[in-house]
Scaffold this motif. Sequence first.
Motif, PDB file in Angstrom:
ATOM      1  N   ILE A  78       0.849  -1.185   0.000  1.00 56.63           N
ATOM      2  CA  ILE A  78       0.000   0.000   0.000  1.00 56.63           C
ATOM      3  C   ILE A  78       0.888   1.239   0.000  1.00 56.63           C
ATOM      4  O   ILE A  78       1.768   1.380   0.837  1.00 56.63           O
ATOM      5  CB  ILE A  78      -0.938   0.027   1.222  1.00 56.63           C
ATOM      6  CG1 ILE A  78      -1.926  -1.139   1.152  1.00 56.63           C
ATOM      7  CG2 ILE A  78      -1.688   1.347   1.300  1.00 56.63           C
ATOM      8  CD1 ILE A  78      -2.859  -1.217   2.320  1.00 56.63           C
ATOM      9  N   GLN A 101      -9.077  -6.845   5.854  1.00 59.73           N
ATOM     10  CA  GLN A 101      -7.868  -6.774   5.026  1.00 59.73           C
ATOM     11  C   GLN A 101      -7.278  -5.381   5.154  1.00 59.73           C
ATOM     12  O   GLN A 101      -7.976  -4.420   5.511  1.00 59.73           O
ATOM     13  CB  GLN A 101      -8.173  -7.082   3.562  1.00 59.73           C
ATOM     14  CG  GLN A 101      -9.135  -6.122   2.917  1.00 59.73           C
ATOM     15  CD  GLN A 101      -9.382  -6.420   1.448  1.00 59.73           C
ATOM     16  OE1 GLN A 101      -9.220  -5.542   0.612  1.00 59.73           O
ATOM     17  NE2 GLN A 101      -9.785  -7.634   1.138  1.00 59.73           N
ATOM     18  N   ARG A 155      -6.205  -1.904   4.165  1.00 64.37           N
ATOM     19  CA  ARG A 155      -6.545  -0.909   3.148  1.00 64.37           C
ATOM     20  C   ARG A 155      -6.553   0.473   3.794  1.00 64.37           C
ATOM     21  O   ARG A 155      -6.617   0.593   5.021  1.00 64.37           O
ATOM     22  CB  ARG A 155      -7.893  -1.206   2.490  1.00 64.37           C
ATOM     23  CG  ARG A 155      -9.050  -1.304   3.455  1.00 64.37           C
ATOM     24  CD  ARG A 155     -10.398  -1.460   2.748  1.00 64.37           C
ATOM     25  NE  ARG A 155     -10.526  -2.700   2.006  1.00 64.37           N
ATOM     26  CZ  ARG A 155     -11.664  -3.107   1.449  1.00 64.37           C
ATOM     27  NH1 ARG A 155     -12.759  -2.362   1.556  1.00 64.37           N
ATOM     28  NH2 ARG A 155     -11.722  -4.243   0.787  1.00 64.37           N
ATOM     29  N   TYR A 165      -8.556   4.171   3.761  1.00 62.19           N
ATOM     30  CA  TYR A 165      -9.730   4.930   3.322  1.00 62.19           C
ATOM     31  C   TYR A 165      -9.323   6.376   3.069  1.00 62.19           C
ATOM     32  O   TYR A 165      -8.578   6.967   3.851  1.00 62.19           O
ATOM     33  CB  TYR A 165     -10.870   4.823   4.332  1.00 62.19           C
ATOM     34  CG  TYR A 165     -11.593   3.515   4.156  1.00 62.19           C
ATOM     35  CD1 TYR A 165     -12.759   3.434   3.404  1.00 62.19           C
ATOM     36  CD2 TYR A 165     -11.066   2.336   4.686  1.00 62.19           C
ATOM     37  CE1 TYR A 165     -13.394   2.219   3.185  1.00 62.19           C
ATOM     38  CE2 TYR A 165     -11.698   1.118   4.476  1.00 62.19           C
ATOM     39  CZ  TYR A 165     -12.853   1.072   3.720  1.00 62.19           C
ATOM     40  OH  TYR A 165     -13.464  -0.141   3.498  1.00 62.19           O
ATOM     41  N   ASN A 214     -11.520   3.872  -1.075  1.00 61.49           N
ATOM     42  CA  ASN A 214     -10.353   3.313  -0.407  1.00 61.49           C
ATOM     43  C   ASN A 214      -9.376   2.748  -1.430  1.00 61.49           C
ATOM     44  O   ASN A 214      -9.633   2.774  -2.633  1.00 61.49           O
ATOM     45  CB  ASN A 214     -10.795   2.246   0.603  1.00 61.49           C
ATOM     46  CG  ASN A 214     -11.459   1.053  -0.065  1.00 61.49           C
ATOM     47  OD1 ASN A 214     -10.781   0.119  -0.499  1.00 61.49           O
ATOM     48  ND2 ASN A 214     -12.792   1.053  -0.174  1.00 61.49           N
ATOM     49  N   THR A 215      -8.268   2.225  -0.963  1.00 62.50           N
ATOM     50  CA  THR A 215      -7.225   1.758  -1.866  1.00 62.50           C
ATOM     51  C   THR A 215      -7.543   0.425  -2.532  1.00 62.50           C
ATOM     52  O   THR A 215      -6.845   0.012  -3.443  1.00 62.50           O
ATOM     53  CB  THR A 215      -5.886   1.627  -1.113  1.00 62.50           C
ATOM     54  OG1 THR A 215      -6.086   0.858   0.091  1.00 62.50           O
ATOM     55  CG2 THR A 215      -5.340   2.993  -0.736  1.00 62.50           C
ATOM     56  N   SER A 216      -8.619  -0.255  -2.086  1.00 66.60           N
ATOM     57  CA  SER A 216      -9.019  -1.516  -2.721  1.00 66.60           C
ATOM     58  C   SER A 216     -10.120  -1.317  -3.756  1.00 66.60           C
ATOM     59  O   SER A 216     -10.193  -2.036  -4.751  1.00 66.60           O
ATOM     60  CB  SER A 216      -9.490  -2.523  -1.664  1.00 66.60           C
ATOM     61  OG  SER A 216      -8.426  -2.899  -0.819  1.00 66.60           O
ATOM     62  N   ASN A 217     -11.016  -0.349  -3.512  1.00 63.68           N
ATOM     63  CA  ASN A 217     -12.103  -0.067  -4.438  1.00 63.68           C
ATOM     64  C   ASN A 217     -12.651   1.330  -4.152  1.00 63.68           C
ATOM     65  O   ASN A 217     -12.128   2.042  -3.293  1.00 63.68           O
ATOM     66  CB  ASN A 217     -13.206  -1.130  -4.340  1.00 63.68           C
ATOM     67  CG  ASN A 217     -13.691  -1.319  -2.910  1.00 63.68           C
ATOM     68  OD1 ASN A 217     -14.212  -0.405  -2.282  1.00 63.68           O
ATOM     69  ND2 ASN A 217     -13.515  -2.530  -2.372  1.00 63.68           N
TER      70      ASN A 217
END
Length: 227
Positions: free
Chosen positions: A50, A139, A141, A143, A208-211
Amino acid sequence: MKKVSFRLLLPALAAALLTARAAAPSQEPGKEELKLVLPKPMFIGTPRNISSPNLEKITGKPRGPFYVPAGTKLLSLHKPVTASDMQPVIGEVSYVTDGEKSGEDGYFVEFGPGKQYVQIDLKAAYELHAILIWHYHSQARVYRDVVVQVSEDKDFIAGVTTVFNNDHDNSSGLGAGRDKEYIETAEGRLIDPRGVRARYVRLWSNGNTSNDMNHYVEVEVYGTPAK
């Protein structure tokens, strides 16, 4: 090499111990450690994949004790929650204050992409001493544009105080913040509102960094009756 008697070292060791005690932070009078019930961690280890220009330094160490005025209570449990989107993609808005902090499926509410907020009505004005947020901790991530504001005005037009803002480039239009982005964990993010008086707590995020979605597992607000 000349041997040094342990007895001769005792005065120096005692002086060093006293100096260390004086330098260590002490608990302020009238305060007590905030006792938190944390959920089970869902992942172990320090994530490496990340990246963010505003990410806080990752230490891997647990959060230390946090002290609040004696008599501080959890105020938010089962309090009413509203949101910028009252028809979430997954879950219910009420999950934000239902007391369930598990990172497993079925314990979080999911809102659509873009800038979204949830708002808690504490039903009365209090002096706020801690706000704890779990967005999603199954998990690692980050925000984006996490902004926490409090007020006695339910419409957040007057008397608004921002107690946390990591939107460093003002991409959400709420003002540029100086706080750092952080990786979600089972510890949650602890914010110190420094005793500000408020009835309503509004929490913003922007994907966020995942979606691109916005999530909340739980928010806890602690305080004492307003004077």
